[in-house]
Design a protein around this motif. Structure first.
Motif, PDB file in Angstrom:
ATOM      1  N   GLY A   1       0.788  -1.231   0.000  1.00  0.00           N
ATOM      2  CA  GLY A   1       0.000   0.000   0.000  1.00  0.00           C
ATOM      3  C   GLY A   1       0.815   1.273   0.000  1.00  0.00           C
ATOM      4  O   GLY A   1       0.250   2.369  -0.071  1.00  0.00           O
ATOM      5  N   LEU A   2       2.145   1.193   0.064  1.00  0.00           N
ATOM      6  CA  LEU A   2       2.989   2.385   0.058  1.00  0.00           C
ATOM      7  C   LEU A   2       3.124   2.929  -1.361  1.00  0.00           C
ATOM      8  O   LEU A   2       3.362   2.185  -2.312  1.00  0.00           O
ATOM      9  CB  LEU A   2       4.373   2.063   0.621  1.00  0.00           C
ATOM     10  CG  LEU A   2       4.443   1.779   2.116  1.00  0.00           C
ATOM     11  CD1 LEU A   2       5.809   1.201   2.482  1.00  0.00           C
ATOM     12  CD2 LEU A   2       4.161   3.040   2.927  1.00  0.00           C
ATOM     13  N   PHE A   3       2.987   4.254  -1.488  1.00  0.00           N
ATOM     14  CA  PHE A   3       3.078   4.906  -2.787  1.00  0.00           C
ATOM     15  C   PHE A   3       3.944   6.153  -2.640  1.00  0.00           C
ATOM     16  O   PHE A   3       3.716   6.988  -1.772  1.00  0.00           O
ATOM     17  CB  PHE A   3       1.683   5.285  -3.294  1.00  0.00           C
ATOM     18  CG  PHE A   3       1.670   5.908  -4.668  1.00  0.00           C
ATOM     19  CD1 PHE A   3       1.914   5.134  -5.791  1.00  0.00           C
ATOM     20  CD2 PHE A   3       1.395   7.254  -4.834  1.00  0.00           C
ATOM     21  CE1 PHE A   3       1.901   5.699  -7.069  1.00  0.00           C
ATOM     22  CE2 PHE A   3       1.364   7.828  -6.098  1.00  0.00           C
ATOM     23  CZ  PHE A   3       1.624   7.044  -7.218  1.00  0.00           C
ATOM     24  N   TYR A   4       4.964   6.254  -3.489  1.00  0.00           N
ATOM     25  CA  TYR A   4       5.878   7.397  -3.480  1.00  0.00           C
ATOM     26  C   TYR A   4       5.706   8.141  -4.791  1.00  0.00           C
ATOM     27  O   TYR A   4       6.008   7.606  -5.857  1.00  0.00           O
ATOM     28  CB  TYR A   4       7.318   6.907  -3.326  1.00  0.00           C
ATOM     29  CG  TYR A   4       8.354   7.999  -3.184  1.00  0.00           C
ATOM     30  CD1 TYR A   4       8.465   8.729  -2.007  1.00  0.00           C
ATOM     31  CD2 TYR A   4       9.242   8.281  -4.219  1.00  0.00           C
ATOM     32  CE1 TYR A   4       9.429   9.710  -1.863  1.00  0.00           C
ATOM     33  CE2 TYR A   4      10.210   9.266  -4.086  1.00  0.00           C
ATOM     34  CZ  TYR A   4      10.298   9.977  -2.906  1.00  0.00           C
ATOM     35  OH  TYR A   4      11.260  10.961  -2.765  1.00  0.00           O
ATOM     36  N   ASP A   5       5.187   9.368  -4.734  1.00  0.00           N
ATOM     37  CA  ASP A   5       4.898  10.067  -5.983  1.00  0.00           C
ATOM     38  C   ASP A   5       6.081  10.926  -6.425  1.00  0.00           C
ATOM     39  O   ASP A   5       7.074  11.083  -5.709  1.00  0.00           O
ATOM     40  CB  ASP A   5       3.579  10.845  -5.889  1.00  0.00           C
ATOM     41  CG  ASP A   5       3.659  12.113  -5.036  1.00  0.00           C
ATOM     42  OD1 ASP A   5       4.758  12.649  -4.833  1.00  0.00           O
ATOM     43  OD2 ASP A   5       2.594  12.567  -4.562  1.00  0.00           O
ATOM     44  N   LEU A   6       5.978  11.508  -7.602  1.00  0.00           N
ATOM     45  CA  LEU A   6       7.090  12.253  -8.178  1.00  0.00           C
ATOM     46  C   LEU A   6       7.299  13.614  -7.530  1.00  0.00           C
ATOM     47  O   LEU A   6       8.269  14.302  -7.851  1.00  0.00           O
ATOM     48  CB  LEU A   6       6.907  12.408  -9.694  1.00  0.00           C
ATOM     49  CG  LEU A   6       6.925  11.107 -10.502  1.00  0.00           C
ATOM     50  CD1 LEU A   6       7.019  11.416 -11.988  1.00  0.00           C
ATOM     51  CD2 LEU A   6       8.056  10.187 -10.079  1.00  0.00           C
ATOM     52  N   ASN A   7       6.415  14.012  -6.631  1.00  0.00           N
ATOM     53  CA  ASN A   7       6.635  15.207  -5.813  1.00  0.00           C
ATOM     54  C   ASN A   7       7.221  14.857  -4.454  1.00  0.00           C
ATOM     55  O   ASN A   7       7.228  15.670  -3.540  1.00  0.00           O
ATOM     56  CB  ASN A   7       5.335  16.000  -5.642  1.00  0.00           C
ATOM     57  CG  ASN A   7       4.959  16.753  -6.903  1.00  0.00           C
ATOM     58  OD1 ASN A   7       5.789  16.954  -7.790  1.00  0.00           O
ATOM     59  ND2 ASN A   7       3.711  17.192  -6.993  1.00  0.00           N
ATOM     60  N   GLU A   8       7.691  13.606  -4.318  1.00  0.00           N
ATOM     61  CA  GLU A   8       8.393  13.115  -3.136  1.00  0.00           C
ATOM     62  C   GLU A   8       7.487  12.991  -1.911  1.00  0.00           C
ATOM     63  O   GLU A   8       7.956  13.057  -0.772  1.00  0.00           O
ATOM     64  CB  GLU A   8       9.616  13.980  -2.827  1.00  0.00           C
ATOM     65  CG  GLU A   8      10.612  14.035  -3.975  1.00  0.00           C
ATOM     66  CD  GLU A   8      11.806  14.920  -3.697  1.00  0.00           C
ATOM     67  OE1 GLU A   8      11.874  15.508  -2.596  1.00  0.00           O
ATOM     68  OE2 GLU A   8      12.670  15.040  -4.585  1.00  0.00           O
ATOM     69  N   ASN A   9       6.195  12.813  -2.141  1.00  0.00           N
ATOM     70  CA  ASN A   9       5.255  12.531  -1.056  1.00  0.00           C
ATOM     71  C   ASN A   9       5.157  11.015  -0.872  1.00  0.00           C
ATOM     72  O   ASN A   9       4.948  10.279  -1.841  1.00  0.00           O
ATOM     73  CB  ASN A   9       3.869  13.087  -1.382  1.00  0.00           C
ATOM     74  CG  ASN A   9       3.882  14.594  -1.550  1.00  0.00           C
ATOM     75  OD1 ASN A   9       4.354  15.314  -0.684  1.00  0.00           O
ATOM     76  ND2 ASN A   9       3.370  15.072  -2.674  1.00  0.00           N
ATOM     77  N   LEU A  10       5.326  10.550   0.361  1.00  0.00           N
ATOM     78  CA  LEU A  10       5.217   9.126   0.674  1.00  0.00           C
ATOM     79  C   LEU A  10       3.924   8.895   1.437  1.00  0.00           C
ATOM     80  O   LEU A  10       3.700   9.505   2.494  1.00  0.00           O
ATOM     81  CB  LEU A  10       6.415   8.666   1.507  1.00  0.00           C
ATOM     82  CG  LEU A  10       6.425   7.196   1.931  1.00  0.00           C
ATOM     83  CD1 LEU A  10       6.462   6.274   0.704  1.00  0.00           C
ATOM     84  CD2 LEU A  10       7.595   6.897   2.857  1.00  0.00           C
ATOM     85  N   CYS A  11       3.069   8.022   0.910  1.00  0.00           N
ATOM     86  CA  CYS A  11       1.726   7.839   1.456  1.00  0.00           C
ATOM     87  C   CYS A  11       1.346   6.362   1.479  1.00  0.00           C
ATOM     88  O   CYS A  11       1.992   5.517   0.865  1.00  0.00           O
ATOM     89  CB  CYS A  11       0.694   8.595   0.604  1.00  0.00           C
ATOM     90  SG  CYS A  11       1.067  10.323   0.301  1.00  0.00           S
ATOM     91  N   LEU A  12       0.250   6.097   2.185  1.00  0.00           N
ATOM     92  CA  LEU A  12      -0.445   4.824   2.084  1.00  0.00           C
ATOM     93  C   LEU A  12      -1.683   5.041   1.223  1.00  0.00           C
ATOM     94  O   LEU A  12      -2.425   6.004   1.414  1.00  0.00           O
ATOM     95  CB  LEU A  12      -0.867   4.324   3.462  1.00  0.00           C
ATOM     96  CG  LEU A  12       0.178   3.572   4.278  1.00  0.00           C
ATOM     97  CD1 LEU A  12      -0.315   3.403   5.709  1.00  0.00           C
ATOM     98  CD2 LEU A  12       0.461   2.204   3.673  1.00  0.00           C
ATOM     99  N   ARG A  13      -1.915   4.135   0.295  1.00  0.00           N
ATOM    100  CA  ARG A  13      -3.075   4.257  -0.587  1.00  0.00           C
ATOM    101  C   ARG A  13      -4.317   3.720   0.109  1.00  0.00           C
ATOM    102  O   ARG A  13      -4.333   2.589   0.594  1.00  0.00           O
ATOM    103  CB  ARG A  13      -2.826   3.494  -1.891  1.00  0.00           C
ATOM    104  CG  ARG A  13      -1.693   4.060  -2.710  1.00  0.00           C
ATOM    105  CD  ARG A  13      -1.475   3.247  -3.956  1.00  0.00           C
ATOM    106  NE  ARG A  13      -2.680   3.190  -4.789  1.00  0.00           N
ATOM    107  CZ  ARG A  13      -2.668   3.295  -6.105  1.00  0.00           C
ATOM    108  NH1 ARG A  13      -1.521   3.461  -6.741  1.00  0.00           N
ATOM    109  NH2 ARG A  13      -3.782   3.220  -6.790  1.00  0.00           N
ATOM    110  N   LEU A  14      -5.364   4.534   0.103  1.00  0.00           N
ATOM    111  CA  LEU A  14      -6.603   4.114   0.731  1.00  0.00           C
ATOM    112  C   LEU A  14      -7.269   2.987  -0.040  1.00  0.00           C
ATOM    113  O   LEU A  14      -7.900   2.102   0.551  1.00  0.00           O
ATOM    114  CB  LEU A  14      -7.552   5.313   0.857  1.00  0.00           C
ATOM    115  CG  LEU A  14      -8.710   5.165   1.835  1.00  0.00           C
ATOM    116  CD1 LEU A  14      -8.194   5.010   3.254  1.00  0.00           C
ATOM    117  CD2 LEU A  14      -9.654   6.348   1.742  1.00  0.00           C
TER     118      LEU A  14
END
Length: 285
Positions: free
Chosen positions: A73-86
């Motif tokens: 569920g971890l997602f690292y986007d190209l704006n360097e935000n690290l999140c968990l996907r709902l």
């Protein structure tokens, strides 16, 4: 950078230490996209905007729709935000319609939002107001997806065997290119960002490292430092229905799943609740 789960309070330390820990799936590094902005922040980048000559306001860097699926569920986007996907936590497929209700500060009912994805369109509503906000309509092609606002192209995402391309109507904006298995780079004008897996650890540019430890029952997120030992920012551990994300002081997030509902606590305070509604989704103007 703002690390959102830092606080003086703590989670239940005894519960974490006595948790019947479950194993995580293997880590991955796969170019992917997430267009609904339904994410739980771990690390959110920020920037400053001038309000007057002497006053600045700190704002959150927007989510980028493309980035990397890191697994679990971890997602690292190209704006360097690290999140968990709902959608991962709620087990929602990208192709399926859904209706999610978000309640902020549930104990005080500080805000209510409804997200509906139906007929390839994302709609958002803020009860008790009846107005429905149209966010995008998705058009699928053989190797690409166009995200439209009314009749205007917002952006398109194109996937090939060796790249994931984020583009507008006339030009490419960002391209994730594959060098080899588990090794990618991002072309941005005159510089190149590198993403790779080495010795089962994920290196995200020169900024962060994500690794699986403790017999696959712990994920560690580290700040990469060239001349000093890498610093552990967060530890992630899970039980059968609870996920803990905490720093060295045991301050952080608890994500608890109850059927189709997700409860998110910041330390011991209930922050928000997500409800996945089952059954047919009705769209009324």
């Amino acid at each position: 950078m703002i690390i959102l789960i830092s606080s003086c309070a703590t989670l239940n330390i005894s519960e974490i230490k006595n948790l019947d820990k479950m194993k995580f799936d293997s880590l991955s590094l796969i170019p992917d996209w997430e267009a609904n902005d339904l994410r739980i922040d771990l690390i959110r980048q920020t920037y400053e905007e001038d309000l007057t000559d002497s006053t600045k306001e700190t704002k959150e860097t927007p989510y980028h729709p493309i980035g990397f699926d890191l697994g679990n569920g971890l997602f690292y986007d190209l704006n360097e935000n690290l999140c968990l996907r709902l959608d991962y936590i709620l087990d929602i497929s990208k192709a399926n319609d859904f209706e999610i209700h978000k309640i902020s500060r549930p104990e005080k009912n500080k805000g209510y939002t409804i997200y509906r994805f139906i007929n390839d369109s994302l709609l958002v509503q803020y009860p008790p107001r009846k107005k429905i906000h149209y966010r995008y309509h998705r058009i699928n092609h053989l190797d690409s997806i166009a995200f439209m606002y009314k009749k205007r192209l917002k952006y398109a995402i194109t996937e090939t065997d060796s790249s994931l391309i984020y583009s507008g109507k006339k030009r490419k904006w960002d391209v994730i290119k594959k060098i080899a298995d588990n090794n990618y780079y991002l072309n941005k004008k005159k510089w190149k960002e590198d993403y790779k897996i080495e010795n089962n650890d994920i290196f995200l540019e020169n900024d962060y490292i994500v690794c699986l430890t403790n017999n696959d029952s712990r994920i560690e997120i580290k700040r990469h430092r060239k001349k000093r030992k890498d610093k552990i920012l967060y530890t992630i551990e899970k039980g059968s229905d609870k996920l803990f994300i905490y720093d060295k002081n045991y301050s952080g997030l608890l994500i608890e799943k109850e059927g189709n509902n997700i409860l998110i606590y910041r330390n011991k305070a209930l922050l928000r609740k997500y409800e996945l509604k089952s059954g047919d989704i009705m769209y009324t103007k």
